[in-house]
Design a protein around this motif. Structure first.
Motif, PDB file in Angstrom:
ATOM      1  N   ALA A  12       0.825  -1.206   0.000  1.00  0.00           N
ATOM      2  CA  ALA A  12       0.000   0.000   0.000  1.00  0.00           C
ATOM      3  C   ALA A  12       0.858   1.254   0.000  1.00  0.00           C
ATOM      4  O   ALA A  12       0.479   2.275  -0.594  1.00  0.00           O
ATOM      5  N   THR A  13       2.020   1.197   0.644  1.00  0.00           N
ATOM      6  CA  THR A  13       2.856   2.390   0.736  1.00  0.00           C
ATOM      7  C   THR A  13       3.586   2.701  -0.569  1.00  0.00           C
ATOM      8  O   THR A  13       4.071   3.817  -0.734  1.00  0.00           O
ATOM      9  N   ILE A  14       3.689   1.734  -1.470  1.00  0.00           N
ATOM     10  CA  ILE A  14       4.351   2.012  -2.753  1.00  0.00           C
ATOM     11  C   ILE A  14       3.317   2.042  -3.883  1.00  0.00           C
ATOM     12  O   ILE A  14       3.618   1.722  -5.026  1.00  0.00           O
ATOM     13  N   ALA A  15       2.095   2.438  -3.542  1.00  0.00           N
ATOM     14  CA  ALA A  15       1.009   2.460  -4.525  1.00  0.00           C
ATOM     15  C   ALA A  15       1.329   3.358  -5.710  1.00  0.00           C
ATOM     16  O   ALA A  15       1.050   3.011  -6.863  1.00  0.00           O
ATOM     17  N   VAL A  16       1.928   4.515  -5.443  1.00  0.00           N
ATOM     18  CA  VAL A  16       2.239   5.450  -6.531  1.00  0.00           C
ATOM     19  C   VAL A  16       3.267   4.840  -7.482  1.00  0.00           C
ATOM     20  O   VAL A  16       3.116   4.906  -8.715  1.00  0.00           O
ATOM     21  N   LEU A  17       4.309   4.224  -6.924  1.00  0.00           N
ATOM     22  CA  LEU A  17       5.331   3.600  -7.756  1.00  0.00           C
ATOM     23  C   LEU A  17       4.730   2.467  -8.584  1.00  0.00           C
ATOM     24  O   LEU A  17       4.992   2.357  -9.793  1.00  0.00           O
ATOM     25  N   LEU A  18       3.902   1.618  -7.963  1.00  0.00           N
ATOM     26  CA  LEU A  18       3.279   0.520  -8.699  1.00  0.00           C
ATOM     27  C   LEU A  18       2.327   1.048  -9.768  1.00  0.00           C
ATOM     28  O   LEU A  18       2.248   0.486 -10.872  1.00  0.00           O
ATOM     29  N   GLY A  19       1.622   2.125  -9.456  1.00  0.00           N
ATOM     30  CA  GLY A  19       0.738   2.723 -10.447  1.00  0.00           C
ATOM     31  C   GLY A  19       1.496   3.192 -11.671  1.00  0.00           C
ATOM     32  O   GLY A  19       1.057   2.986 -12.817  1.00  0.00           O
ATOM     33  N   VAL A  74       4.509   2.047 -12.675  1.00  0.00           N
ATOM     34  CA  VAL A  74       5.079   0.878 -13.355  1.00  0.00           C
ATOM     35  C   VAL A  74       4.015   0.190 -14.213  1.00  0.00           C
ATOM     36  O   VAL A  74       4.245  -0.139 -15.388  1.00  0.00           O
ATOM     37  N   ILE A  75       2.841  -0.041 -13.628  1.00  0.00           N
ATOM     38  CA  ILE A  75       1.761  -0.707 -14.380  1.00  0.00           C
ATOM     39  C   ILE A  75       1.295   0.166 -15.543  1.00  0.00           C
ATOM     40  O   ILE A  75       1.071  -0.313 -16.660  1.00  0.00           O
ATOM     41  N   GLY A  76       1.179   1.472 -15.287  1.00  0.00           N
ATOM     42  CA  GLY A  76       0.788   2.384 -16.364  1.00  0.00           C
ATOM     43  C   GLY A  76       1.785   2.383 -17.504  1.00  0.00           C
ATOM     44  O   GLY A  76       1.402   2.383 -18.682  1.00  0.00           O
ATOM     45  N   CYS A  77       3.086   2.359 -17.164  1.00  0.00           N
ATOM     46  CA  CYS A  77       4.120   2.324 -18.197  1.00  0.00           C
ATOM     47  C   CYS A  77       4.088   0.999 -18.970  1.00  0.00           C
ATOM     48  O   CYS A  77       4.301   0.979 -20.194  1.00  0.00           O
ATOM     49  N   ALA A  78       3.828  -0.106 -18.270  1.00  0.00           N
ATOM     50  CA  ALA A  78       3.759  -1.407 -18.926  1.00  0.00           C
ATOM     51  C   ALA A  78       2.633  -1.437 -19.958  1.00  0.00           C
ATOM     52  O   ALA A  78       2.800  -1.938 -21.086  1.00  0.00           O
ATOM     53  N   VAL A  79       1.477  -0.889 -19.588  1.00  0.00           N
ATOM     54  CA  VAL A  79       0.347  -0.835 -20.518  1.00  0.00           C
ATOM     55  C   VAL A  79       0.682   0.056 -21.711  1.00  0.00           C
ATOM     56  O   VAL A  79       0.417  -0.288 -22.877  1.00  0.00           O
ATOM     57  N   ALA A  80       1.293   1.224 -21.426  1.00  0.00           N
ATOM     58  CA  ALA A  80       1.647   2.153 -22.512  1.00  0.00           C
ATOM     59  C   ALA A  80       2.667   1.529 -23.461  1.00  0.00           C
ATOM     60  O   ALA A  80       2.577   1.690 -24.688  1.00  0.00           O
ATOM     61  N   PHE A  81       3.627   0.786 -22.909  1.00  0.00           N
ATOM     62  CA  PHE A  81       4.642   0.127 -23.759  1.00  0.00           C
ATOM     63  C   PHE A  81       3.995  -0.932 -24.646  1.00  0.00           C
ATOM     64  O   PHE A  81       4.309  -1.051 -25.836  1.00  0.00           O
TER      65      PHE A  81
END
Length: 634
Positions: A206-213, A215-222
């Motif tokens: 939960a504390t690294i939600a921004v980082l995971l968001g 990473v996942i957003g970049c993966a989808v964009a890639f």
């Protein structure tokens, strides 16, 4: 009644000073870098384009910016002597300086040669800020919650459009395209991922939600072809921007004066960010802490001028990240500073972070900036809005700030000098809040302003109901009803000295039973609440003890109460060292019960006197000066 709590088996480390395990330290630190990176590189990109620097020079400005941001963050978070606040404040180049820096560059012909005058002004302003810190501290009485809350709210709201702009920017052309639903979905999707992680998971994830968001957003964009790593291939493997890249700095009076004004506005912004961070991490921010913040800002800005960077301040989006994640350790920011220094040497690694698509980064930024605004709203929750003056301060300042944020070209219509203030919503909002607070609460008739952060005059004190008097002054007498009532009954007060005497008389003239009640209202030394915070709030000597020292205090307080039947009370302002607290307490064990009760009441009177001085001095410098002379004569 409070009782000492022995906690010999637990660590007595404030969350701010906690050193996390290396994996968490690195992960949390990197999350700060990711949240910060876009804002960090945006300033040199804008300045380089406006003054006409080449692409190669721009790359050097970016690496220099990252390198010095890392140094500045470590100075602020780790600190040394009286430099650095030692809170999780990540430092970045202030946006308030962008327009003035461009103006200085263009005034001297633009191009690389003009940067010599820019860096000359930056160095002078940095030195000035470092030296002016003690004077600025004395002005903090003009920053009550109505001002700081307004400023923090404005900072968050004025930064939201920055995230909003990224959220509708084409990651291929870097041009805004608000009609394209694809970029909107990236931004909203990133926000949704952050919210979902916060809702579903607990603890570390939960504390690294921004980082995971991100990473996942970049993966989808890639996967969809909206992210590439072309910049990584073009970047050098290793690079470092040497000091004075463009040559030795040159100094122009108008340029230096302009940059000093920018740094003073930035000082107000830093004050707001520091107070916000203090609220978030649960650590009281004192006037001396603000001085340490400004010295660090001044030193970092001077270093920035040497290493081809710009003025520094605490980055508000990272203040929001601290709030959002709940990770309060300043060593996380120090780790982020280490990462930024490393990125300053590794352009390829920096290019990977720079490849994050604008809409993905914008979605995360919107969340962080809005969080900062919420911190400001919480601060404003302490303000009495039944007083129309506070309402006018907040509404007028917010209106001006949002007006300038919505229509930034307003500054172009302003004469020289005013265009700097109207250059950003944060600047005009800060100036408005400060000036209106002075006009409404620090000028005019009605007697000296003796309480309420400068909002209450002596005449208003004399007209108070007993309930209002208790609300304003109750803490001076430990909220003991009979003592507050006895002081209240001595109205009207001819002057502030008479008001002070009323509190002193209340302590010393009560019945034996009343005095016993007053003594029992104070907590035992060493007593803590359920969160581990020291209850003896006046005693700085007991605020940061290790387990062994804390147990010594508990042992003393327990023995004292067992012997005399009431808590050990020692005036903090006159016994600030821990060893003196112990020596003082044990020596008093030899007193007779009657003598010790009289001694304890004298200590209470001293505490009441100091609390009253703090309350009045914070509201009115004239009253503070009068009391200083009165104490010298007594």
């Amino acid at each position: 009644m409070s009782t000492p709590t022995a906690r010999g088996t637990s660590k007595r480390t404030h969350p701010v000073d906690e050193v996390l395990p290396v994996p968490k330290l690195a992960t949390y630190g990197f999350q700060h870098v990711v949240a910060f990176y876009a804002g960090a590189v945006l300033v040199p990109i804008i300045i380089a384009g406006a003054v006409g620097l080449s692409q190669a020079e721009l790359v050097k400005l970016i690496t220099a910016d990252l390198f010095t941001c890392g140094i500045a963050s470590i100075i602020q978070a780790v600190g040394f002597r009286n430099v650095g606040v030692r809170l999780p404040l990540l430092q970045g180049v202030t946006f308030a300086g962008v327009s003035p820096i461009i103006a200085i560059g263009l005034a001297h012909g633009g191009g690389a040669a003009s940067m010599l005058y820019v860096y000359g002004a930056v160095i002078v302003a940095g030195i000035f800020t470092f030296l002016i810190a003690p004077v600025f501290i004395k002005l903090l009485r003009f920053f009550p919650p109505v001002v700081t809350g307004t400023l923090i709210t404005i900072i968050g709201l004025c930064l939201v459009p920055v995230g909003a702009m990224d959220a509708v920017t084409n990651p291929h052309t870097h041009e805004t395209d608000p009609t394209n639903i694809r970029w909107f979905l990236y931004a909203v999707g990133t926000i949704a991922i952050i919210v979902a992680i916060q809702r579903i998971f607990r603890g570390f994830l939960a504390t690294i939600a921004v980082l995971l968001g991100l990473v996942i957003g970049c993966a989808v964009a890639f996967a969809l072809g909206d992210m590439d790593f072309a910049r990584v291939g073009e970047a050098s493997a290793i690079g470092f921007t040497p000091p004075f890249l463009f040559g030795l700095p040159k100094f122009d009076f108008v340029a230096c004066l302009t940059m000093i004004i920018v740094l003073m506005i930035t000082a107000v912004e830093s004050t707001g960010s520091t107070i916000a961070t203090g609220e978030i991490v649960g650590k009281r921010v004192k006037a001396s802490d603000i001085g340490n913040v400004l010295r660090a800002d001044g030193l970092a800005t001077t270093i920035g001028g040497v290493f081809n960077s710009f003025p520094y301040t605490a980055f508000s989006e990272n203040v929001g990240l601290v709030r959002l994640t709940g990770v309060k350790s300043r060593w996380v920011v120090a780790a982020a500073g280490g990462f930024m220094i490393l990125l300053g040497f590794l352009p390829k690694v920096a290019a990977v972070v720079a490849s994050i698509p604008n809409p993905v980064l914008g979605g995360a930024a919107l969340t962080l900036f809005a969080t900062v605004a919420v911190v400001g709203i919480q601060t404003l929750g302490k303000v009495d809005f039944t007083d129309h003056r506070n309402l006018i301060i907040v509404t007028t300042s917010l209106a001006l700030a949002l007006w300038v944020t919505a229509y930034p070209d307003i500054a172009k219509a302003m004469p020289t000098g005013l265009d700097l203030i109207f250059g950003s919503g944060i600047s005009i909002g800060a100036v408005s809040a400060i000036l209106l607070n002075i006009v409404f609460f620090h000028t005019g008739s009605g007697g000296p302003r003796v309480a309420g952060n400068g909002s209450i005059t002596l005449g208003e004190v004399n007209a108070m109901t007993k309930e209002r008097f208790t609300e304003v002054f109750g803490h001076v007498l430990q909220d003991v009803p009979w003592a507050v009532e006895r002081a209240y009954e001595q109205r009207p007060f001819a002057d502030t000295a008479a008001l002070r005497e009323a509190f002193q008389d209340a302590v010393l003239t009560g019945t034996s039973e009343q005095q016993a009640e007053l003594l029992e209202a104070f907590p035992d030394l060493g007593a803590e609440d359920e969160t581990g915070q020291v209850l003896a709030v006046d005693h700085v000597a007991l605020s940061n003890l290790d387990d062994a020292d804390h147990n010594d205090v508990v042992e003393l307080a327990t023995a004292y109460r067992s012997h005399f039947g009431f808590p050990l009370i020692i005036c903090a302002k006159e016994t600030e060292r821990f060893d003196r607290v112990l020596r003082n307490g044990w020596s008093r064990m030899d007193n007779s019960p009657a003598a010790e009760k009289a001694f304890a009441l004298i200590e209470v009177a001293k505490i009441v006197n100091h609390r009253f001085t703090d309350l009045v001095a914070d509201a009115n410098p004239v009253a503070a000066a009068r009391f200083s002379r009165l104490n010298e004569l007594s």
